[in-house]
Design an enzyme around this catalytic site. Structure first.
Site, PDB file in Angstrom:
ATOM      1  CG  ASN A 160      -0.474  -0.052   2.697  1.00 30.58           C
ATOM      2  OD1 ASN A 160       0.668  -0.429   3.147  1.00 30.58           O
ATOM      3  ND2 ASN A 160      -0.993   0.340   3.553  1.00 30.58           N
ATOM      4  CE  LYS A 183       8.850 -10.780  -0.072  1.00 38.67           C
ATOM      5  NZ  LYS A 183       7.792  -9.867  -1.001  1.00 38.67           N
ATOM      6  N   GLY A 235       3.048  -6.305   7.776  1.00 38.41           N
ATOM      7  CA  GLY A 235       1.938  -6.170   6.539  1.00 38.41           C
ATOM      8  C   GLY A 235       0.853  -7.039   7.946  1.00 38.41           C
ATOM      9  CD  GLU A 257       5.202  -0.381  13.110  1.00 41.51           C
ATOM     10  OE1 GLU A 257       3.366  -0.821  13.534  1.00 41.51           O
ATOM     11  OE2 GLU A 257       5.077   0.151  13.905  1.00 41.51           O
ATOM     12  CG  LEU A 258       1.125  -6.989  12.403  1.00 43.95           C
ATOM     13  CD1 LEU A 258       1.057  -8.285  13.515  1.00 43.95           C
ATOM     14  CD2 LEU A 258       2.533  -7.582  11.840  1.00 43.95           C
ATOM     15  CB  CYS A 291      -2.263  -0.643   8.372  1.00 41.23           C
ATOM     16  SG  CYS A 291      -0.601   0.872   7.982  1.00 41.23           S
ATOM     17  CD  GLU A 389      -6.226  -4.528   7.932  1.00 34.72           C
ATOM     18  OE1 GLU A 389      -5.542  -5.445   7.752  1.00 34.72           O
ATOM     19  OE2 GLU A 389      -5.846  -3.537   7.768  1.00 34.72           O
TER      20      GLU A 389
END
Ligand code: NAD
Length: 496
Positions: A160, A183, A235, A257-258, A291, A389
């Site tokens: 994003n 990556k 992600g 960071e989710l 997010c 989500e």
């Protein structure tokens, strides 16, 4: 406003960056422009042996290379140069991201114009990472601490905001003296590969910043690699849990960071025009693919209908279209699986009893993966649409009665990334902000970030914090050094 940018027709072909060399692979992957639905660039589909080489290059740069021998002041100079180069090339970098993920050019350009600030901020911190002299309880010992770089970092990013979310990791990590294997998402690899060229131009030595491209399988090869000292991931929560398990096997340090299901809480005493604007920014900005999306709008019952109407009336005017066009307000969602997922969730919500106030379907006639901005009313917090989500332009609107109920519903979620409270009452604003279980709370605002403020999640929204003074700690280890002041033999059979 003039349309200042267009699409060139030539297919671009990129290589991976490993140890300062451009590396190709037998297999290649396509990067699709979600607006045209056509391939605009191709990148190598990397293998586990590319990951091995990249980790070895990062290790050599860390252990033996000039990066490890550079003073922190020299490293800071490199970071400032990188910031300047990114500022110079922000338009091109933004354009690459729009073509990869279909987000608005003006949003991506705003991000790339802000990214240099992160490098300047952490450049300022690089040579201030001092240890302490410990006021020792052992009079014959002088004890001090050193803050040393953690080592080789494996960084994995989503589609994003690839550049910004990588910068959250790279700026403090480079300032601390770490080296990287990155990556990027298989959907948006190009801006990270473009960045690699600029990292070299900034004078950052070969091997400090390596990029491998591939899908989740390659990501798994990276996070399982025993040569990493730290994993920094952004992600989905489910991916984050798999990564945490992989990290546990090697006791690799990890920051995550989710996802989120963030509540946007509007009290009856709020400025409703501002709140309506904030609700739209929270869920339709970036087509809801953030997010921190304010996907659950909690509205006090006495102003529910009025606020809903204000939001619906502005939503009806949202201009969908080409993300490169400056007048467009919402572009497509980023890829075909995401498009399907968003439409499926609308169906689930409908079946569970949500009422569609606006939208509720794919947007036809625009090409690409468009979804209408969708407002769902009569949502209750136990419905799947309120619990999972979506990562798309779907707003779930719920009613509450009074402060206690608002806080209870807002906190009744497994996530805790962000939240907002809208009220003109300063006492209530802070009182509610303190009780919301989320890493970031906005008062009378939504979707604002700063390089200077820690960002991260409570609960299943993550581990650790990015940005701000503290995030550099995530890239350092503390070492205690004991110096014996008396040259006397000690009792060798007793703890000193
Ligand atoms: P994703 O988890 O599917 O993929 C993210 C990255 O992980 C990609 O590079 C992917 O290739 C890689 N990956 C997939 N499986 C892996 C595995 N087993 N091991 C290692 N790497 C693997 O997420 P996405 O769909 O790209 O992005 C959307 C998600 O990201 C949303 O859940 C969103 O909330 C979250 N997100 C969080 C933040 C934040 O700062 N908290 C910011 C942006 C996005």
């Amino acid at each position: 406003m003039e349309l200042t940018i267009g699409r060139e027709e030539d297919l671009r072909a990129y290589s991976m960056h490993i140890g300062g060399s451009q590396v190709v692979s037998e297999r290649r992957m396509d990067s699709l422009d979600p607006y045209t639905g056509k391939v605009w660039a191709t990148v190598p589909s990397g293998t586990a042996s590319d990951v091995d080489r990249a980790v070895a290059a990062a290790r050599a740069a860390f252990d033996e290379g000039p990066w490890g021998r550079m003073t922190a002041t020299e490293r800071a100079r490199c970071l400032r140069r990188l910031g300047d180069i990114i500022a110079r090339d922000a338009e091109e970098l933004a354009r690459c991201e729009c073509r990869d993920n279909g987000k608005l050019y003006r949003e991506m350009l705003g991000q790339w114009r802000y990214i240099p600030e992160f490098f300047y901020y952490y450049a300022g911190m690089a040579d201030k990472l001092q240890g302490d002299v410990i006021p020792s309880d052992r009079p014959n010992f002088f004890i001090y601490t050193r803050r040393e770089p953690i080592g080789v970092v494996g960084a994995i990013t989503p589609w994003n905001s690839p550049g910004l979310l990588l910068t959250f990791k790279l700026a403090p990590g480079l300032a601390a003296g770490c080296t990287f294997v990155v990556k990027p998402s298989e959907h948006t690899p190009v801006s990270t590969l473009e960045l690699a060229e600029r990292v070299a131009e900034a004078g950052i030595p070969d091997g400090v910043f390596n990029v491998v491209t591939g899908d989740g399988t390659l990501g798994a090869a990276l996070v399982n690699h025993p040569g990493l000292d730290k994993i920094a991931f952004t992600g989905a929560t489910e991916t984050g849990k798999r990564i945490a398990a992989a990290a546990a096997a090697n006791l690799t340090r990890v920051s995550l960071e989710l996802g989120g299901k963030s509540p946007n809480v509007v009290f009856a005493d709020a400025d409703l025009d501002l709140a309506a604007n904030g609700a739209i920014a929270g869920i339709f900005g970036a087509s809801g693919q953030t997010c921190m999306a304010g996907s659950r709008l909690l509205v006090e019952d006495s102003v529910h209908d009025e606020l809903l109407e204000r939001i619906a009336s502005r939503t009806r005017e949202i201009r969908l279209g080409d993300p490169l066009h400056p007048d467009t307000e919402m572009g497509p969602v980023a890829n075909e699986p995401q498009h399907r997922k968003v439409l499926d969730y609308i169906e689930v919500a409908r079946r569970d009893g949500a009422r569609i106030v606006h939208g509720g379907a794919a947007a036809e006639g625009l090409g690409g993966y468009f979804v209408q901005p969708t407002i769902l009313a009569d949502v209750t917090n136990d419905m799947r649409i309120a619990r999972e989500e979506v990562f798309g332009p779907i707003l779930s609107v719920m009613k509450f009665s009074g402060e206690e109920e608002a806080i209870r519903i807002a906190n009744d979620t497994r996530f805790g990334l962000a939240a907002a409270v809208w009220t003109e009452n300063v006492h209530r604003a802070h009182r509610v902000a303190h009780r919301l279980r989320a890493g970031t709370v906005w008062i009378n605002a939504y979707r604002v970030v700063s390089f200077a403020a820690p960002f991260g999640g409570f609960k299943e929204s993550g581990l650790g914090r990015e940005n701000g003074m503290d995030s550099i700690r995530e890239y350092t280890e503390t070492k205690s050094v004991y110096v014996e002041l008396n040259a006397q033999p000690r009792d060798p059979f007793q703890l000193g």
